[in-house]
Design an enzyme around this catalytic site. Structure first.
Site, mmCIF file in Angstrom:
data_model
loop_
_atom_site.group_PDB
_atom_site.id
_atom_site.type_symbol
_atom_site.label_atom_id
_atom_site.label_comp_id
_atom_site.label_asym_id
_atom_site.label_seq_id
_atom_site.Cartn_x
_atom_site.Cartn_y
_atom_site.Cartn_z
ATOM 1 N N ASP A 80 2.070 12.166 13.315
ATOM 2 C CA ASP A 80 1.288 12.531 12.104
ATOM 3 C C ASP A 80 1.467 13.908 11.509
ATOM 4 O O ASP A 80 2.011 14.856 12.376
ATOM 5 C CB ASP A 80 -0.056 12.419 12.333
ATOM 6 C CG ASP A 80 -0.858 12.016 10.838
ATOM 7 O OD1 ASP A 80 -1.191 10.668 10.610
ATOM 8 O OD2 ASP A 80 -0.991 12.925 9.990
ATOM 9 N N ASP A 84 6.882 15.702 10.149
ATOM 10 C CA ASP A 84 6.981 15.366 8.770
ATOM 11 C C ASP A 84 8.105 14.033 8.568
ATOM 12 O O ASP A 84 9.176 14.605 8.824
ATOM 13 C CB ASP A 84 7.226 16.491 7.901
ATOM 14 C CG ASP A 84 7.322 16.033 6.322
ATOM 15 O OD1 ASP A 84 7.472 14.644 6.101
ATOM 16 O OD2 ASP A 84 7.403 16.645 5.532
ATOM 17 N N VAL A 85 7.491 12.966 8.464
ATOM 18 C CA VAL A 85 8.735 11.742 8.590
ATOM 19 C C VAL A 85 9.724 11.831 7.624
ATOM 20 O O VAL A 85 10.924 11.299 7.558
ATOM 21 C CB VAL A 85 8.025 10.438 8.533
ATOM 22 C CG1 VAL A 85 7.435 10.067 10.068
ATOM 23 C CG2 VAL A 85 7.106 10.162 7.448
ATOM 24 N N SER A 131 2.278 -3.857 1.679
ATOM 25 C CA SER A 131 0.964 -3.877 0.889
ATOM 26 C C SER A 131 1.112 -5.199 0.100
ATOM 27 O O SER A 131 2.124 -5.405 -0.390
ATOM 28 C CB SER A 131 0.785 -2.617 0.133
ATOM 29 O OG SER A 131 -0.292 -2.874 -0.945
ATOM 30 N N TYR A 172 4.238 2.762 -5.832
ATOM 31 C CA TYR A 172 3.527 2.315 -4.475
ATOM 32 C C TYR A 172 4.154 0.838 -4.408
ATOM 33 O O TYR A 172 4.571 0.535 -3.313
ATOM 34 C CB TYR A 172 2.108 2.330 -4.673
ATOM 35 C CG TYR A 172 1.352 1.937 -3.120
ATOM 36 C CD1 TYR A 172 1.575 2.925 -2.260
ATOM 37 C CD2 TYR A 172 0.914 0.872 -2.957
ATOM 38 C CE1 TYR A 172 0.929 2.426 -1.080
ATOM 39 C CE2 TYR A 172 0.296 0.420 -1.961
ATOM 40 C CZ TYR A 172 0.408 1.314 -0.970
ATOM 41 O OH TYR A 172 -0.451 0.857 0.395
ATOM 42 N N LYS A 203 6.521 -0.613 -1.346
ATOM 43 C CA LYS A 203 6.446 -1.570 -0.355
ATOM 44 C C LYS A 203 7.369 -2.646 -0.809
ATOM 45 O O LYS A 203 7.529 -3.286 0.276
ATOM 46 C CB LYS A 203 4.680 -1.784 -0.786
ATOM 47 C CG LYS A 203 3.916 -1.008 -0.423
ATOM 48 C CD LYS A 203 4.036 -0.088 0.810
ATOM 49 C CE LYS A 203 2.943 0.858 1.374
ATOM 50 N NZ LYS A 203 3.063 1.279 2.741
ATOM 51 N N SER A 254 -11.242 2.851 4.382
ATOM 52 C CA SER A 254 -10.669 3.983 4.883
ATOM 53 C C SER A 254 -11.475 5.184 4.194
ATOM 54 O O SER A 254 -12.338 4.907 3.476
ATOM 55 C CB SER A 254 -9.064 4.009 4.379
ATOM 56 O OG SER A 254 -9.128 4.066 2.929
#
Lengths: 216, 117
Positions: free
Chosen positions: A32, A40-41, A111, A123, A127, A157
């Site tokens: 994370d 940082d991915v 998602s 988004y 996805k 969340s």
């Protein structure tokens, strides 16, 4: 001990998955920006550090993701690219870079928005891209590695807790099961997809949306 | 607006193509023009490499979101066996933007028996 890597593992679904896999006996690398193995991915050097630290991977959970919502007519290119790079590009590059053991499993967090969602061109595209990646890698990595995705809907969340109560109530009213998912419930499904219980399942998207994709 | 997904070899190519699609979709949405995305069935099914699969499925999902926002956006998926005339017919039909939104039309039958894209 089997090795698992979970991205975006500091909170929410990522933390719940990491906890669940640890209970299953995995040695979990929690990746994370803010805790655990800090990386940082979207950064190639950071991904190389993750791969080196992980060693032979038995389960990879591509969970790290962001939102930058706006209608298409108002969305900026910066909003568009940020979401594509984190949600899709980073997951693809990390999935390609990891060294997998025989019988390994990749589960990516898609998602329900991949079916289309107002205000989320970026988004939903990211996805949908993950769904495409799942199908292609399932063919490419078989028979050694299984590759699947899960497509949750509204999940409890920090983001949903910050929503105006009436907005949240309206969203929940559109879910046949009458509530949002708990992160632990999504984690259970991810753990099942990653486990030998799903040993003959690959290239699939499991829509875990409480029935929302069916509702009017 | 007709957007034909280019062939891509890596994520850089995916990002470039998606950025182009974003710009053109935004312009079409602002002008209230119908939009048609032309994809390959093999890419939707993941049968020709991850970059092409990511791009095709990202465009399909983006198209559905455009429809959810009230725009006349649709897609056509073709296989290697399709005739150019058939493809052109369906592009013309969907370009009229008459009532159909968020739909994927498969030209040819390669998708039959496969997962629903």
């Amino acid at each position: 001990m089997s090795r698992a890597v979970v991205t975006g593992a500091a909170r929410g679904i990522g933390a719940a998955v990491a906890d669940r896999l640890e209970r299953d006996g995995f040695d979990v690398l929690r990746v994370d920006l803010a805790g655990g193995f800090i990386a940082d991915v979207t950064n190639a050097e950071d991904r190389a550090r993750i791969v080196a630290e992980a060693g032979t991977v038995d389960v990879l959970v591509n969970n790290a993701g962001i939102t930058r919502d706006a209608r298409i007519v108002k969305m900026t290119e910066e909003q568009f690219l940020a979401v594509i790079r984190v949600n899709l590009g980073a997951a693809y590059e990390l999935s390609r870079a990891c060294n997998y053991g025989d019988g390994a499993s990749i589960v990516s967090l898609a998602s329900r928005a991949y079916l289309g969602n107002f205000g989320q061109f970026n988004y939903s595209a990211s996805k949908g891209g993950l769904v495409g990646m799942t199908r292609a890698l399932a063919l490419e990595l078989a028979p050694r590695v299984r590759v699947n995705a899960i497509a949750p809907s509204l999940t409890a969340s920090e983001m949903t807790r910050a929503m105006p109560e009436k907005v949240l109530e309206k969203m929940i009213a559109s879910i046949p099961l009458g509530r949002q998912a708990e992160p632990e419930e999504i984690a259970e499904t991810i753990a099942a997809l990653a486990s030998p219980a799903a040993a003959y399942v690959t290239g699939q998207v499991l829509v875990a949306c409480g029935g929302r994709s069916l509702a009017p | 607006m007709i957007f034909t997904a280019p062939e891509v070899q890596d994520f850089a190519g995916v990002e470039t193509a998606l950025t182009d699609a974003f710009r053109r979709s935004q312009a079409a949405a602002q002008a209230q023009e119908p939009m048609v995305f032309v994809l390959r069935n093999e890419h939707l099914l993941g049968q020709d490499g991850a970059p092409g699969a990511m791009l095709a499925n990202a465009l399909l999902s983006g198209m559905r979101t455009l429809a959810a926002e009230g725009h006349a956006a649709n897609a056509v998926a073709v296989g290697d066996e399709h005739s150019p005339e058939d493809l052109q017919h369906w592009i013309e039909v969907l370009s009229q933007g008459r009532g159909v939104m968020g739909e994927l039309v498969h030209v040819g039958a390669k998708h039959v028996g496969k997962i629903q894209a």
